[in-house]
Write an enzyme that holds these catalytic residues in place. Sequence first.
Site, PDB file in Angstrom:
ATOM      1  N   GLU A 188     -23.385 -10.178  39.509  1.00 34.66           N
ATOM      2  CA  GLU A 188     -22.120  -9.438  39.590  1.00 34.66           C
ATOM      3  C   GLU A 188     -21.440  -9.310  38.221  1.00 34.66           C
ATOM      4  O   GLU A 188     -20.248  -9.023  38.146  1.00 34.66           O
ATOM      5  CB  GLU A 188     -21.199 -10.132  40.584  1.00 34.66           C
ATOM      6  CG  GLU A 188     -21.748 -10.158  41.998  1.00 34.66           C
ATOM      7  CD  GLU A 188     -20.846 -10.888  42.971  1.00 34.66           C
ATOM      8  OE1 GLU A 188     -19.832 -10.280  43.384  1.00 34.66           O
ATOM      9  OE2 GLU A 188     -21.124 -12.048  43.294  1.00 34.66           O
TER      10      GLU A 188
ATOM     11  N   SER B  56     -20.379  -9.223  46.480  1.00 36.65           N
ATOM     12  CA  SER B  56     -20.510  -7.790  46.192  1.00 36.65           C
ATOM     13  C   SER B  56     -21.710  -7.168  46.898  1.00 36.65           C
ATOM     14  O   SER B  56     -22.259  -6.171  46.436  1.00 36.65           O
ATOM     15  CB  SER B  56     -20.593  -7.542  44.683  1.00 36.65           C
ATOM     16  OG  SER B  56     -19.386  -7.903  44.047  1.00 36.65           O
TER      17      SER B  56
ATOM     18  N   TYR C 166     -19.059   0.084  44.346  1.00 40.92           N
ATOM     19  CA  TYR C 166     -18.882   0.205  42.905  1.00 40.92           C
ATOM     20  C   TYR C 166     -19.551   1.410  42.247  1.00 40.92           C
ATOM     21  O   TYR C 166     -19.318   1.679  41.088  1.00 40.92           O
ATOM     22  CB  TYR C 166     -19.406  -1.068  42.221  1.00 40.92           C
ATOM     23  CG  TYR C 166     -18.762  -2.321  42.757  1.00 40.92           C
ATOM     24  CD1 TYR C 166     -17.402  -2.554  42.599  1.00 40.92           C
ATOM     25  CD2 TYR C 166     -19.502  -3.277  43.440  1.00 40.92           C
ATOM     26  CE1 TYR C 166     -16.799  -3.697  43.098  1.00 40.92           C
ATOM     27  CE2 TYR C 166     -18.913  -4.422  43.939  1.00 40.92           C
ATOM     28  CZ  TYR C 166     -17.563  -4.626  43.764  1.00 40.92           C
ATOM     29  OH  TYR C 166     -16.974  -5.745  44.262  1.00 40.92           O
TER      30      TYR C 166
ATOM     31  N   ARG D  96      -9.456 -12.762  49.451  1.00 43.55           N
ATOM     32  CA  ARG D  96      -9.537 -11.613  50.361  1.00 43.55           C
ATOM     33  C   ARG D  96     -10.379 -12.069  51.535  1.00 43.55           C
ATOM     34  O   ARG D  96     -11.519 -12.521  51.361  1.00 43.55           O
ATOM     35  CB  ARG D  96     -10.184 -10.415  49.675  1.00 43.55           C
ATOM     36  CG  ARG D  96      -9.997  -9.093  50.442  1.00 43.55           C
ATOM     37  CD  ARG D  96     -10.919  -8.004  49.947  1.00 43.55           C
ATOM     38  NE  ARG D  96     -12.293  -8.272  50.323  1.00 43.55           N
ATOM     39  CZ  ARG D  96     -13.303  -8.343  49.458  1.00 43.55           C
ATOM     40  NH1 ARG D  96     -13.115  -8.184  48.168  1.00 43.55           N
ATOM     41  NH2 ARG D  96     -14.529  -8.604  49.896  1.00 43.55           N
TER      42      ARG D  96
ATOM     43  N   ASP E 203     -12.272 -11.181  54.981  1.00 49.77           N
ATOM     44  CA  ASP E 203     -12.898 -10.020  55.609  1.00 49.77           C
ATOM     45  C   ASP E 203     -13.248 -10.315  57.062  1.00 49.77           C
ATOM     46  O   ASP E 203     -13.812 -11.377  57.374  1.00 49.77           O
ATOM     47  CB  ASP E 203     -14.176  -9.637  54.860  1.00 49.77           C
ATOM     48  CG  ASP E 203     -13.912  -9.306  53.394  1.00 49.77           C
ATOM     49  OD1 ASP E 203     -12.737  -9.136  53.026  1.00 49.77           O
ATOM     50  OD2 ASP E 203     -14.890  -9.211  52.630  1.00 49.77           O
TER      51      ASP E 203
ATOM     52  N   GLU F 129     -16.219 -13.126  55.971  1.00 53.03           N
ATOM     53  CA  GLU F 129     -16.303 -14.046  54.840  1.00 53.03           C
ATOM     54  C   GLU F 129     -14.983 -14.081  54.094  1.00 53.03           C
ATOM     55  O   GLU F 129     -14.096 -13.243  54.301  1.00 53.03           O
ATOM     56  CB  GLU F 129     -17.443 -13.660  53.898  1.00 53.03           C
ATOM     57  CG  GLU F 129     -17.303 -12.290  53.272  1.00 53.03           C
ATOM     58  CD  GLU F 129     -18.517 -11.905  52.430  1.00 53.03           C
ATOM     59  OE1 GLU F 129     -19.636 -12.343  52.777  1.00 53.03           O
ATOM     60  OE2 GLU F 129     -18.341 -11.192  51.442  1.00 53.03           O
TER      61      GLU F 129
ATOM     62  N   ASN G 181     -13.458 -14.255  50.174  1.00 53.09           N
ATOM     63  CA  ASN G 181     -13.764 -14.053  48.755  1.00 53.09           C
ATOM     64  C   ASN G 181     -12.634 -14.616  47.908  1.00 53.09           C
ATOM     65  O   ASN G 181     -11.500 -14.135  47.973  1.00 53.09           O
ATOM     66  CB  ASN G 181     -13.932 -12.558  48.466  1.00 53.09           C
ATOM     67  CG  ASN G 181     -15.122 -11.975  49.183  1.00 53.09           C
ATOM     68  OD1 ASN G 181     -16.230 -12.013  48.689  1.00 53.09           O
ATOM     69  ND2 ASN G 181     -14.898 -11.437  50.382  1.00 53.09           N
TER      70      ASN G 181
ATOM     71  N   GLY H  20     -12.452  -8.465  43.840  1.00 55.28           N
ATOM     72  CA  GLY H  20     -12.482  -7.469  42.774  1.00 55.28           C
ATOM     73  C   GLY H  20     -11.089  -6.978  42.409  1.00 55.28           C
ATOM     74  O   GLY H  20     -10.206  -6.865  43.264  1.00 55.28           O
TER      75      GLY H  20
END
Length: 356
Positions: free
Chosen positions: A18, A183, A252, A291, A293, A307, A309, A313
């Site tokens: 990443e 990612s 991305y 974050r 999810d 999950e 994070n 990002g």
Amino acid sequence: MSTPLLRLVVLYGGVSAEHDVSCVSAAHVLAAADHDKYTLIPVGVDKNGVWHRNDSVTAALAAGEALPDRLTVEGPEVDPLQVVRSEGELTVVLPLLHGPHGEDGTVQGMLELFKVPYVGCGVLGSALCMDKAMAKEVTARAGIPQCAWLTFRDGVDDARAIVDRAIDELGLPIFVKPANMGSSVGVSRVSSADELDTAINLALRYDDVVVLEEAVTAREIEVGVLGNTAPDTTLPGEVKVGSDFYDYEDKYVTGAAELMIPAPLDGDAIARVRDLAADAFTALRCAGMARVDFFYEEGGRGWLLNEVNTIPGFTPSSMYPKMWENSGIAYPDLIDRLVTLALEVYRRRSSFSTEH
């Protein structure tokens, strides 16, 4: 006399797959940070793990020049201890190192040893959230609903047996993920036993632990969390994927995914997912930011944790800063909040006794 500026060391790059995502995040954080509050120190970590002080970016910031959308790792090689500590100056490190050797507690442990405040989760929270298999174990014990899953550990578990068991218990299709990666790197959606073998081998390129999950027909919902022991949450956002799942290309490269902020949900569903996000954040010993999810299986099981994070990002297309902006915290103010939370944790931990 004027108050000296706080040194904000922005770590980016790193040795994981990443690396490029991190370089994009760093460019936008440096551009958005309030130059009247911080002395910004961009430090890139190359793919060999060598640290470089990016003097060209520092000069561009001082001159008020626009930064590129993606930083490169360049500049003189520096010693990590020397660059993150400065006598007589208050320093906070903002790690934007996505993935292993950055988001997994390794850099956080180094900063703890150096006695330097840093943004985000500590060693345990970072390690737990990075390892999807262990995160599932912990959140399951906390009673947080999630998809059915199995874990395969290379060299310990029987690969043939796990394939047969996965098809029997999870059905097809199945998602296969390296446990310690983000990612969507190394993630596959498979529909046959032959594809499952290939997908496990792909995931093993990135980690020796693989998570196999049931595929669900559900909406993809994300919630931003900000805080320490009493975290705040955003209104949820929704990802409408442009392919079979929300993969690296969607995130991305192509930008094909549609981001809906806030997500079109009723009040009860919003309240429930925000509570679950805070519960997961707390159960996994998170701090600063995350974050969280979810899958939303309407007409079925409802909310299922996907999950957490811990270094989400910060690119222009990233959900985390977008969700906080929708909730009333602009990008520069979000950086300020994160720095304040980092100092809060540091001061609390520094107050603990080291005497027997």
